[in-house]
Design a protein around this motif. Structure first.
Motif, short mmCIF file in Angstrom:
data_model
loop_
_atom_site.label_atom_id
_atom_site.label_comp_id
_atom_site.label_asym_id
_atom_site.label_seq_id
_atom_site.Cartn_x
_atom_site.Cartn_y
_atom_site.Cartn_z
N CYS A 585 38.99 43.62 26.83
CA CYS A 585 38.82 45.06 26.61
C CYS A 585 37.91 45.39 25.44
N TRP A 586 37.60 44.42 24.59
CA TRP A 586 36.88 44.70 23.33
C TRP A 586 35.48 45.27 23.62
N HIS A 587 35.21 46.45 23.06
CA HIS A 587 33.95 47.17 23.29
C HIS A 587 33.71 47.36 24.79
N ASN A 588 34.78 47.37 25.59
CA ASN A 588 34.61 47.21 27.02
C ASN A 588 35.71 47.91 27.82
N LEU A 589 36.13 49.10 27.40
CA LEU A 589 37.22 49.77 28.10
C LEU A 589 36.85 50.14 29.53
N ALA A 590 35.57 50.33 29.81
CA ALA A 590 35.16 50.67 31.17
C ALA A 590 35.42 49.52 32.14
N ASP A 591 35.56 48.31 31.62
CA ASP A 591 35.86 47.16 32.48
C ASP A 591 37.18 47.36 33.19
N ALA A 592 38.22 47.75 32.43
CA ALA A 592 39.54 48.12 32.98
C ALA A 592 40.15 47.05 33.89
N GLY A 593 39.68 45.82 33.76
CA GLY A 593 40.21 44.74 34.61
C GLY A 593 39.86 44.89 36.08
N PHE A 594 38.81 45.68 36.39
CA PHE A 594 38.51 45.96 37.80
C PHE A 594 38.20 44.70 38.61
N GLU A 595 37.49 43.75 38.01
CA GLU A 595 37.17 42.53 38.76
C GLU A 595 38.45 41.82 39.20
N ASP A 596 39.43 41.77 38.32
CA ASP A 596 40.70 41.13 38.66
C ASP A 596 41.46 41.95 39.70
N ARG A 597 41.44 43.24 39.55
CA ARG A 597 42.17 44.13 40.47
C ARG A 597 41.61 44.03 41.89
N ILE A 598 40.29 44.02 41.99
CA ILE A 598 39.66 43.95 43.30
C ILE A 598 39.97 42.62 43.98
N LEU A 599 39.86 41.51 43.23
CA LEU A 599 40.20 40.19 43.78
C LEU A 599 41.66 40.14 44.21
N TRP A 600 42.53 40.73 43.39
CA TRP A 600 43.96 40.75 43.68
C TRP A 600 44.23 41.49 44.99
N MET A 601 43.61 42.65 45.15
CA MET A 601 43.86 43.44 46.37
C MET A 601 43.29 42.75 47.60
N LYS A 602 42.15 42.09 47.46
CA LYS A 602 41.59 41.36 48.59
C LYS A 602 42.51 40.21 49.00
N ALA A 603 43.07 39.51 48.00
CA ALA A 603 44.01 38.43 48.30
C ALA A 603 45.30 38.99 48.91
N MET A 604 45.74 40.12 48.39
CA MET A 604 46.96 40.77 48.91
C MET A 604 46.77 41.15 50.37
N ALA A 605 45.60 41.66 50.72
CA ALA A 605 45.33 42.10 52.09
C ALA A 605 45.32 40.92 53.06
N LYS A 606 44.99 39.72 52.56
CA LYS A 606 45.05 38.54 53.42
C LYS A 606 46.49 38.15 53.71
N LYS A 607 47.36 38.32 52.73
CA LYS A 607 48.77 38.00 52.95
C LYS A 607 49.46 39.07 53.78
N TYR A 608 49.09 40.34 53.53
CA TYR A 608 49.71 41.45 54.24
C TYR A 608 48.65 42.09 55.14
N PRO A 609 48.55 41.65 56.40
CA PRO A 609 47.47 42.14 57.28
C PRO A 609 47.55 43.62 57.61
#
Length: 761
Positions: A585-609
Motif C-alpha cells: 500500500c505504500w505510496h500506492n493506495l490506488a493499488d487496493a490489492g486489485f491484482e490479488d482480488r481479480i486473480l482470487w475471483m477468477k480462481a473462485m469462478a473455476k471452483k464455482y461454475p
C-alpha cells in the motif's frame, strides 16, 4: 502409486472435468423478469428478517462477582428475547440466574413500569451472593431476594464494576499526548502559564518566580511535566499553526427556510502542524536549558517516562511515518541518546506499536516489524540492546497485559497455526526470555477471550464464518476447560434455507501468497444458471476486513439473495500479515490489492461454475468508496459496475493522519496520479456515487469534486446526495438504491417501481 490407482484417479478427474464442461455448456445467465425481482426482494426480506431473529451469541460477556467465584451472563434468544444464566465456578453449577417471570411481575409492582419476562431490562445487575441481587431499573435501585422474590429499595447501591473486555494495560493512542498537571508531586508548588511563560507559584505563600522569559502569545510554553522529586519541570515551547477548516451545508434543517453552514477544524495531508521544542527547567537553580533534539512536529508531545530524577525517555514519531524513536534525555545537560531508533524505507504503523516501560529493571517491552513480522522485543533501557521474545512467520496482534513479577507477556496473535486461516486470533502467554509459550486457545477458530477479575479463569468464545460459536470456561494456569458454557449450532439457520458463507483461498499476484476471502451465494441458486459476482470492498491498510466469526446474516447475504454471488477479500496492502504484504500500500493506495482480488475471483469462478466472471460489480464505503470507483477507473476490463459511498476519492482531501500514514509526506506527485478525481476521464462501466451532505469523516466535497470532474469529462454516472446524513453507505434508502443499481446493470432487469405504490395511511 499403483498403475490401477493412477488409472482410477485419471478416470475420476476426467469425469469431473467433463462434468464441469458439460455443466458450463448447459448454463445460461440468470435473467429474471420484473416479477422475479419483486419476488426475490420479498424472499430476501423474509430471509433476512428470519436470520436476524435467530441469535448467534458470538459475544458472551460475563459479569463477575468481585471474588471471581461466580458470574452471570445474558444469552440472546430467538425473536429478540433473552435470558440470564448464573455459573458457580467452584461447584460447576450452571443454572438460570433467576425465575424471570417472578422477577418481572414483582419488579413491575414496585416500579410501576411494564416488564417482560423474556425481555427484562436493567441498567445494572449484580449478584451479592447466589440468592440476592441488586439491580437498577428506571434510575432506581432495588434489592431482590431470590428465595421469595421480595423486592425492596436498595439502601446500599455500591456495586463491583469490572469490564472483562478491557485489557489490563490499555494501549494509548499517540494522538492523546501528555497530560499536564499544575501541582508538583509534593503539592508545595504549582505552575501557571501566563503571557506564554512559565510561572512557579509557592502554594503556601503565593510567591511567584518566573521560570521563562522568552515565551509569548505567538510562541508560548506549555505541555509541561514534573520530575518525580518535583525539582525539575520539562516544558515545550510551541510554534502554533492554525488548523484549517472544512465546511458543509445542512440543506434541510426542520423549521428553517435557509441552509445551515457548519465549519470545523480538519487537517489534511501537507498541512502545517504545531511544533514543540522541549526545555528543562531546574527549579533549584532557576535555570533552563534546551533539550538537544529537534522539535516534535508530529503528534502532540508524548508522556515522559522517568528512569530516576536525572533521566527520562519519551517517544517521537517523525512526520512521514518512516522513523520512530524512544529518546533518553539527561536533565543535567540536555543531551539525548536514542534507546530505540527504528527506520524504514516504507512506513512504520505507529498505532500498532506497543511500548511498556519497566522502570525497576530499566527495560522496555516493544513491538516491531523489523524482521518482517510484528513481534515482541525486550529492550535494555540503558544500552538499547534488543532481544526478540516472539519469532516466526506470524503476527502479534495486541498485548493484553504484562506480568512483571513472573516476567510474562499475555498477547493475542494470528498466523501461528499453519493449518488454519492466518487471520484467526488466538491468545497466548510467553516469558520475557521467549520461552514457555502457552496457547490459551488451541481450538481451531477465531477466538474472543475475557478474564475473571483475579485472572484465575477465562471465558473463551470461538467460531468461524460457517461454524457456530462455542463458549468455554477455562482455568488460566493450566488452560484446562472447566465446562462448556454455550454451544451454538447451524441447524436453526440452515432451516431457513440460507447458504452459510464459504471460505475460499487462492494465490495472489506473486503466485505463492495465499489470499483469503468469503463467498455468499443465493439460497435458491439454480445449478443451470450463472450469476454476476459482486465484491464488497474495503482495502484500507489499517486492518484486515474479511469476517472471521460466525456470520449467517449480513448485507452480503441479503444482496446475494437477489441473484448475485457476493464476495469479500483481503488483498495485499491490508494489515495483519507480513510487513511485505502490508507494504504494497505504500505510496500506492490506488493499488487496493486489485491484482490479488481479480486473480482470487477468477480462481473462485473455476471452483464455482455458477459464478459469471464476465459480470463483476463492486461496492464500498469510505476507503471502500475510493476503492470501488478506482475499480472502474483502473481495471475496467474486469469490473463493470460500482457503487461508491462517501469515498475519499483524493487522498489530499481526506484526513491528514490516515492518508499520510500510507501515502507518505511530503505530498508528492503520486497523490495526484492516484486520485480518482484526476483520473475521472478514464471511467468505463456504470458508477453510482452516494454521499451524505453532513459527512464529518470524509469531507463531502471529495464526492462532489469527483462528480465535477466526471461532468467535465462528459461521463455518465448516477449520484445520490442525502440531506443531513453523515458518514454512511446511505442508510436503508441508499442500500435499496444500491441493490436496484446492481439489478439493472448486472442482471439487466427491471426493479420495483416504488413510486407506483401509494403510501399507507
Amino acid at each position: 502409486m499403483k498403475i490401477s490407482s493412477l488409472i482410477q484417479k485419471f478416470a475420476v478427474t476426467s469425469f469431473f472435468t467433463a462434468s464441469c464442461f458439460s455443466l458450463a455448456a448447459q448454463q445460461t445467465p440468470y435473467s429474471p423478469t420484473a416479477i422475479d425481482i419483486v419476488q426475490a426482494y420479498q424472499r430476501a426480506g423474509k430471509l433476512d428478517t428470519a436470520l436476524r431473529n435467530i441469535p448467534t451469541n458470538n459475544d458472551i460477556v460475563p459479569i463477575w462477582k468481585k471474588d471471581g467465584s461466580a458470574f452471570w451472563y445474558k444469552k440472546n434468544l430467538p425473536n429478540k428475547n433473552w435470558e440470564y444464566t448464573y455459573v458457580d465456578v467452584a461447584s460447576g453449577v450452571r443454572k438460570k440466574a433467576f425465575d424471570a417471570q417472578k422477577l418481572a411481575q414483582n419488579l413491575e409492582k414496585v416500579s410501576g413500569k411494564k416488564q417482560s419476562a423474556m425481555r427484562l431490562t436493567f441498567a445494572e445487575l449484580y449478584f451479592t451472593d447466589q440468592n440476592n441481587v441488586k439491580l437498577k431499573s428506571e434510575n432506581k435501585w432495588y434489592q431482590v431476594n431470590l428465595t421469595d422474590y421480595g423486592i425492596v429499595p436498595a439502601a446500599d447501591t455500591t456495586i463491583f464494576k469490572y469490564n472483562p473486555k478491557m485489557p489490563l494495560q490499555r494501549k494509548r493512542s499517540r494522538w492523546e499526548g501528555s497530560r499536564t498537571v499544575r501541582l508538583s508531586p509534593d503539592g508545595k508548588n504549582e505552575i501557571e502559564i501566563r503571557g506564554g511563560n512559565l510561572i512557579l507559584i509557592d502554594v503556601a505563600s503565593k510567591a511567584e518566580t518566573p521560570l521563562s522569559k522568552d515565551g509569548s502569545a505567538d510562541k508560548p510554553y506549555g505541555n509541561f511535566e514534573w520530575s518525580p522529586d518535583g525539582k525539575t519541570v520539562v516544558a515545550y515551547k510551541t510554534d502554533p499553526k492554525e488548523i484549517k477548516k472544512v465546511h458543509y451545508l445542512l440543506s434541510s434543517v426542520p423549521g428553517t427556510t435557509r441552509g445551515e453552514l457548519k465549519s470545523r477544524e480538519y487537517a489534511q495531508p501537507g498541512d502545517e502542524f504545531t511544533s514543540y521544542q522541549p526545555y528543562i527547567f531546574d527549579l533549584t537553580t532557576k535555570t533552563s536549558r534546551k533539550v538537544e533534539v529537534e522539535a516534535t512536529d508530529f503528534f502532540d508531545p508524548q508522556p515522559l517516562h522517568w528512569r530516576n530524577n536525572s533521566y527520562y525517555t519519551y517517544e517521537k514519531a517523525d512526520r512521514g511515518h518512516q522513523r520512530f524513536r524512544v529518546i533518553e534525555v539527561d536533565v543535567q545537560t540536555g543531551k539525548t541518546k536514542n534507546i530505540i531508533d527504528e527506520k524504514t524505507k516504507t512506513f512504520i504503523y505507529e498505532n500498532r506499536i506497543y511500548t511498556r516501560y519497566l522502570p525497576k529493571t530499566n527495560e522496555i517491552l516493544y513491538t516491531s516489524e523489523r524482521d518482517g513480522w510484528q513481534h515482541l522485543y525486550l529492550v535494555n533501557g540503558l544500552t538499547g540492546n534488543q532481544k526478540l521474545i516472539t519469532k516466526g512467520n506470524w503476527v502479534v496482534r495486541d498485548i493484553d497485559s504484562v506480568d512483571v513479577v513472573k516476567r510474562q507477556v499475555w498477547f493475542k496473535a494470528s498466523g501461528m497455526n499453519k493449518e488454519e486461516d492466518p487471520y484467526f486470533i488466538h491468545y497466548y502467554r510467553i516469558g520475557f526470555d521467549g520461552k514457555g509459550l502457552v496457547n490459551l486457545t488451541p481450538e481451531t477458530g477465531n477466538h474472543n477471550l475475557t478474564f475473571s477479575p483475579d485472572r484465575k479463569y477465562y471465558i473463551d468464545t470461538y467460531s468461524q464464518v460457517n461454524i457456530a460459536p462455542v463458549t468455554k470456561l477455562k482455568i488460566t494456569a493450566s488452560t484446562k476447560s472447566v465446562q462448556e458454557i454455550e454451544h451454538g449450532d447451524t441447524a436453526t439457520f440452515l432451516k431457513t434455507g440460507v447458504k452459510l458463507p464459504e471460505v475460499f483461498v487462492a494465490k495472489g499476484r506473486d503466485g505463492s501468497t495465499d489470499i483469503w476471502g468469503v463467498v455468499c451465494m443465493p439460497s435458491a441458486m439454480d445449478a443451470n444458471k450463472t450469476y454476476p459476482i459482486i465484491e464488497n470492498i474495503y482495502a484500507g491498510p489499517q486492518d484486515s476486513f474479511v469476517p472471521k466469526s460466525f456470520l449467517p446474516a449480513s448485507e452480503m447475504q441479503s444482496l446475494a439473495e437477489l441473484g448475485f454471488i457476493v464476495v469479500q477479500i483481503d488483498g495485499m496492502g491490508t494489515a495483519n500479515r507480513s510487513k511485505a504484504f502490508h507494504d504494497v500500500c505504500w505510496h500506492n493506495l490506488a493499488d487496493a490489492g486489485f491484482e490479488d482480488r481479480i486473480l482470487w475471483m477468477k480462481a473462485m469462478a473455476k471452483k464455482y461454475p455458477n459464478a459469471d466472471i464476465n459480470k463483476i460489480g463492486v461496492y464500498g464505503t469510505s476507503a471502500g468508496g475510493q476503492n470501488s470507483t478506482g475499480a472502474l477507473l483502473f481495471h475496467p476490463e474486469f469490473y463493470k459496475a460500482a457503487v461508491s459511498a462517501c469515498g475519499c476519492h483524493d487522498n489530499r482531501i481526506d484526513k491528514q493522519w490516515w492518508n499520510e500514514q500510507w501515502m507518505g509526506y511530503p505530498v508528492g506527485e503520486h497523490y495526484d496520479a492516484q486520485s480518482n478525481i484526476t483520473n475521472a476521464a478514464k471511467l468505463q462501466g456504470n458508477l453510482f456515487l452516494i454521499v451524505g451532505e453532513a459527512d464529518e469523516n470524509v469531507p463531502p466535497e471529495s464526492t462532489y469534486r469527483l462528480a465535477d470532474a466526471l461532468i467535465k469529462a462528459n461521463k455518465d454516472f448516477d449520484i445520490l446526495s442525502i440531506p443531513g446524513m453523515g458518514h454512511s453507505d446511505g442508510g436503508v434508502y441508499g442500500r435499496r438504491r444500491k441493490r436496484d443499481f446492481f439489478i439493472r446493470h448486472l442482471l439487466n432487469a427491471e426493479t420495483p417501481n416504488v413510486n407506483s405504490v401509494s403510501p399507507t395511511k
